[in-house]
Design a protein around this motif. Structure first.
Motif, PDB file in Angstrom:
ATOM      1  N   UNK A   1       0.833  -1.198   0.000  1.00 23.60           N
ATOM      2  CA  UNK A   1       0.000   0.000   0.000  1.00 23.60           C
ATOM      3  C   UNK A   1       0.871   1.253   0.000  1.00 23.60           C
ATOM      4  N   UNK A   2       0.264   2.354  -0.397  1.00 27.96           N
ATOM      5  CA  UNK A   2       0.952   3.633  -0.442  1.00 27.96           C
ATOM      6  C   UNK A   2       0.280   4.561   0.570  1.00 27.96           C
ATOM      7  N   UNK A   3       1.072   5.177   1.427  1.00 35.51           N
ATOM      8  CA  UNK A   3       0.552   6.158   2.376  1.00 35.51           C
ATOM      9  C   UNK A   3       1.080   7.523   1.948  1.00 35.51           C
ATOM     10  N   UNK A   4       0.170   8.467   1.776  1.00 36.73           N
ATOM     11  CA  UNK A   4       0.560   9.801   1.326  1.00 36.73           C
ATOM     12  C   UNK A   4      -0.267  10.844   2.072  1.00 36.73           C
ATOM     13  N   UNK A   5       0.405  11.726   2.798  1.00 35.14           N
ATOM     14  CA  UNK A   5      -0.313  12.763   3.534  1.00 35.14           C
ATOM     15  C   UNK A   5      -0.574  13.994   2.678  1.00 35.14           C
ATOM     16  N   UNK A   6       0.172  14.139   1.607  1.00 38.43           N
ATOM     17  CA  UNK A   6      -0.015  15.270   0.705  1.00 38.43           C
ATOM     18  C   UNK A   6      -0.267  14.718  -0.693  1.00 38.43           C
ATOM     19  N   UNK A   7      -1.451  14.997  -1.240  1.00 35.03           N
ATOM     20  CA  UNK A   7      -1.793  14.468  -2.560  1.00 35.03           C
ATOM     21  C   UNK A   7      -2.857  15.325  -3.229  1.00 35.03           C
ATOM     22  N   UNK A   8      -3.101  15.075  -4.492  1.00 39.40           N
ATOM     23  CA  UNK A   8      -4.130  15.770  -5.251  1.00 39.40           C
ATOM     24  C   UNK A   8      -5.458  15.657  -4.499  1.00 39.40           C
ATOM     25  N   UNK A   9      -6.228  16.730  -4.498  1.00 37.76           N
ATOM     26  CA  UNK A   9      -7.496  16.740  -3.756  1.00 37.76           C
ATOM     27  C   UNK A   9      -8.471  15.654  -4.213  1.00 37.76           C
ATOM     28  N   UNK A  10      -8.354  15.212  -5.468  1.00 36.66           N
ATOM     29  CA  UNK A  10      -9.234  14.157  -5.977  1.00 36.66           C
ATOM     30  C   UNK A  10      -8.860  12.776  -5.438  1.00 36.66           C
ATOM     31  N   UNK A  11      -7.706  12.672  -4.775  1.00 37.34           N
ATOM     32  CA  UNK A  11      -7.284  11.399  -4.192  1.00 37.34           C
ATOM     33  C   UNK A  11      -7.505  11.338  -2.678  1.00 37.34           C
ATOM     34  N   UNK A  12      -7.911  12.447  -2.089  1.00 33.59           N
ATOM     35  CA  UNK A  12      -8.133  12.490  -0.641  1.00 33.59           C
ATOM     36  C   UNK A  12      -9.235  11.496  -0.272  1.00 33.59           C
ATOM     37  N   UNK A  13      -8.949  10.667   0.720  1.00 31.89           N
ATOM     38  CA  UNK A  13      -9.920   9.682   1.185  1.00 31.89           C
ATOM     39  C   UNK A  13      -9.930   8.387   0.408  1.00 31.89           C
ATOM     40  N   UNK A  14      -9.066   8.269  -0.582  1.00 34.97           N
ATOM     41  CA  UNK A  14      -9.009   7.052  -1.388  1.00 34.97           C
ATOM     42  C   UNK A  14      -7.796   6.216  -0.993  1.00 34.97           C
ATOM     43  N   UNK A  15      -7.989   4.893  -0.928  1.00 30.04           N
ATOM     44  CA  UNK A  15      -6.900   3.979  -0.579  1.00 30.04           C
ATOM     45  C   UNK A  15      -6.108   3.659  -1.837  1.00 30.04           C
ATOM     46  N   UNK A  16      -4.785   3.805  -1.745  1.00 24.48           N
ATOM     47  CA  UNK A  16      -3.897   3.545  -2.874  1.00 24.48           C
ATOM     48  C   UNK A  16      -3.098   2.283  -2.568  1.00 24.48           C
ATOM     49  N   UNK A  17      -3.183   1.299  -3.454  1.00 19.08           N
ATOM     50  CA  UNK A  17      -2.538   0.005  -3.237  1.00 19.08           C
ATOM     51  C   UNK A  17      -1.538  -0.316  -4.343  1.00 19.08           C
TER      52      UNK A  17
END
Length: 89
Positions: free
Chosen positions: A9-25
């Motif tokens: 999985x990928x953990x990112x505290x700073x990202x595009x607003x369209x990715x906020x709240x989405x789990x990245x694997x």
């Protein structure tokens, strides 16, 4: 679309607003015998998949449309968790 295994999985505290709240694997594409096929990739999850599960991944504009936002920076989306694969002879 292709079959893949969740390998991280990928953990990112700073990202595009369209990715906020989405789990990245991180997914590893596999063939129908569950053998690795190709390089690992990053995909956004929409079905609640977890580590070690086999999933169906869609790409391109279809991946963006899963989240109903054509402006999202999403190129790969996990759209199903696979229970079983049966290949007919």
């Amino acid at each position: 679309m292709y079959i893949a295994k969740i390998v991280g999985m990928v953990v990112s505290t700073s990202k595009d607003e369209n990715l906020v709240g989405k789990k990245i694997l991180i997914v590893q594409p596999v063939n129908t015998k569950y053998e690795p096929s190709g390089n690992t990739e990053v995909a956004v999850d929409c079905v609640g998949a977890g580590a070690g599960e086999y999933v169906l991944v869609t790409t391109g504009s279809s991946a963006r449309n899963v989240f109903e936002n054509s402006k999202s920076p999403i190129d790969r989306a996990i759209v199903a968790i696979i229970d079983n694969i049966e290949v007919c002879p």
